[in-house]
Design a protein around this motif. Structure first.
Motif, short mmCIF file in Angstrom:
data_model
loop_
_atom_site.label_atom_id
_atom_site.label_comp_id
_atom_site.label_asym_id
_atom_site.label_seq_id
_atom_site.Cartn_x
_atom_site.Cartn_y
_atom_site.Cartn_z
N GLU A 89 54.73 23.22 52.94
CA GLU A 89 53.52 23.53 53.95
C GLU A 89 52.16 22.36 53.22
O GLU A 89 51.56 21.89 54.13
CB GLU A 89 53.20 24.70 54.60
N ASP A 90 51.93 22.90 52.11
CA ASP A 90 50.82 22.58 51.53
C ASP A 90 50.97 20.99 51.13
O ASP A 90 50.09 20.21 51.26
CB ASP A 90 50.69 23.29 50.20
N LEU A 91 52.16 20.60 50.84
CA LEU A 91 52.28 19.16 50.59
C LEU A 91 52.21 18.43 51.90
O LEU A 91 51.82 17.18 51.77
CB LEU A 91 53.57 18.92 49.74
N ILE A 92 52.58 19.12 52.95
CA ILE A 92 52.47 18.26 54.33
C ILE A 92 51.18 18.07 54.44
O ILE A 92 50.85 17.11 54.99
CB ILE A 92 53.35 19.22 55.29
N LEU A 93 50.28 18.94 54.17
CA LEU A 93 48.99 19.00 54.51
C LEU A 93 48.13 17.75 53.60
O LEU A 93 47.49 17.05 54.03
CB LEU A 93 48.14 20.40 54.10
N ILE A 125 45.73 24.14 44.64
CA ILE A 125 46.22 24.98 43.57
C ILE A 125 45.38 26.22 43.10
O ILE A 125 45.69 27.42 42.97
CB ILE A 125 46.67 24.12 42.38
N LEU A 126 43.94 25.75 42.91
CA LEU A 126 42.92 26.77 42.61
C LEU A 126 42.44 27.51 43.78
O LEU A 126 42.43 28.46 43.58
CB LEU A 126 41.50 25.99 42.29
N PHE A 127 42.64 27.01 45.00
CA PHE A 127 42.26 27.85 46.12
C PHE A 127 43.45 28.80 46.50
O PHE A 127 43.08 30.07 46.92
CB PHE A 127 42.07 27.06 47.60
N LYS A 128 44.68 28.63 46.18
CA LYS A 128 45.68 29.47 46.46
C LYS A 128 45.96 30.29 45.39
O LYS A 128 46.99 31.13 45.26
CB LYS A 128 47.00 28.70 46.96
N PRO A 179 49.07 35.26 48.60
CA PRO A 179 50.59 35.12 48.94
C PRO A 179 51.09 34.02 49.41
O PRO A 179 50.43 32.99 49.90
CB PRO A 179 50.58 36.62 49.72
N ARG A 180 52.55 33.80 49.52
CA ARG A 180 53.23 32.81 49.90
C ARG A 180 52.61 32.67 51.59
O ARG A 180 52.45 33.56 52.14
CB ARG A 180 54.49 32.83 50.03
N GLY A 181 52.53 31.36 51.91
CA GLY A 181 52.01 31.03 53.38
C GLY A 181 51.03 31.47 53.69
O GLY A 181 50.45 31.49 54.98
N TYR A 182 49.82 31.61 52.72
CA TYR A 182 48.39 31.93 53.08
C TYR A 182 48.00 30.83 53.82
O TYR A 182 47.09 31.22 54.64
CB TYR A 182 47.78 32.04 51.73
#
Length: 114
Positions: A24-28, A71-74, A78-81
């Motif tokens: 989902e992050d890569l889609i963003l 990467i720093l934000f997450k 947890p997964r799906g944050y």
């Protein structure tokens, strides 16, 4: 008679990540790249940043900078944050049902006995 043994892979439930980011992050990041490309075309076709055309800079450099930020934000979350955060910002807010309504001056139900 010997027992037939079948190898079972135990990593079927592993979480798929690329550069420490979820799908989902890569889609963003891809959506940011498309949006930045559109914005750069609307601004100017002749603009340059550091000698690079603005649309190329916005399409490639901004998403490349977004990856370390994500990467720093997450980190430590947890997964799906990111998905849950977006859903909580978009979802309607639920307020307390016991609190008095500040906009309602008269009651909904009128008692005819009074």
């Amino acid at each position: 008679m010997s027992l037939n043994i079948t190898q079972v892979h135990r990593n079927l439930h592993t979480k798929v990540q690329f550069l420490g980011l979820e799908f989902e992050d890569l889609i963003l990041v891809l959506a940011i790249a498309a949006l930045m490309n559109l914005l750069a075309h609307f601004v100017s076709n002749t603009a340059h940043v550091f000698g690079i055309p603005l649309n190329i800079f916005m399409e490639f450099v901004v998403p490349l900078l977004a990856v370390p930020f994500l990467i720093l934000f997450k980190y430590g979350r947890p997964r799906g944050y990111l998905t849950d955060l977006a859903r909580s910002l978009i979802a309607p807010k639920a307020w307390s049902a016991l609190e008095r309504d500040s906009e309602l001056d008269h009651p909904y139900i009128h008692d005819d006995a009074e």
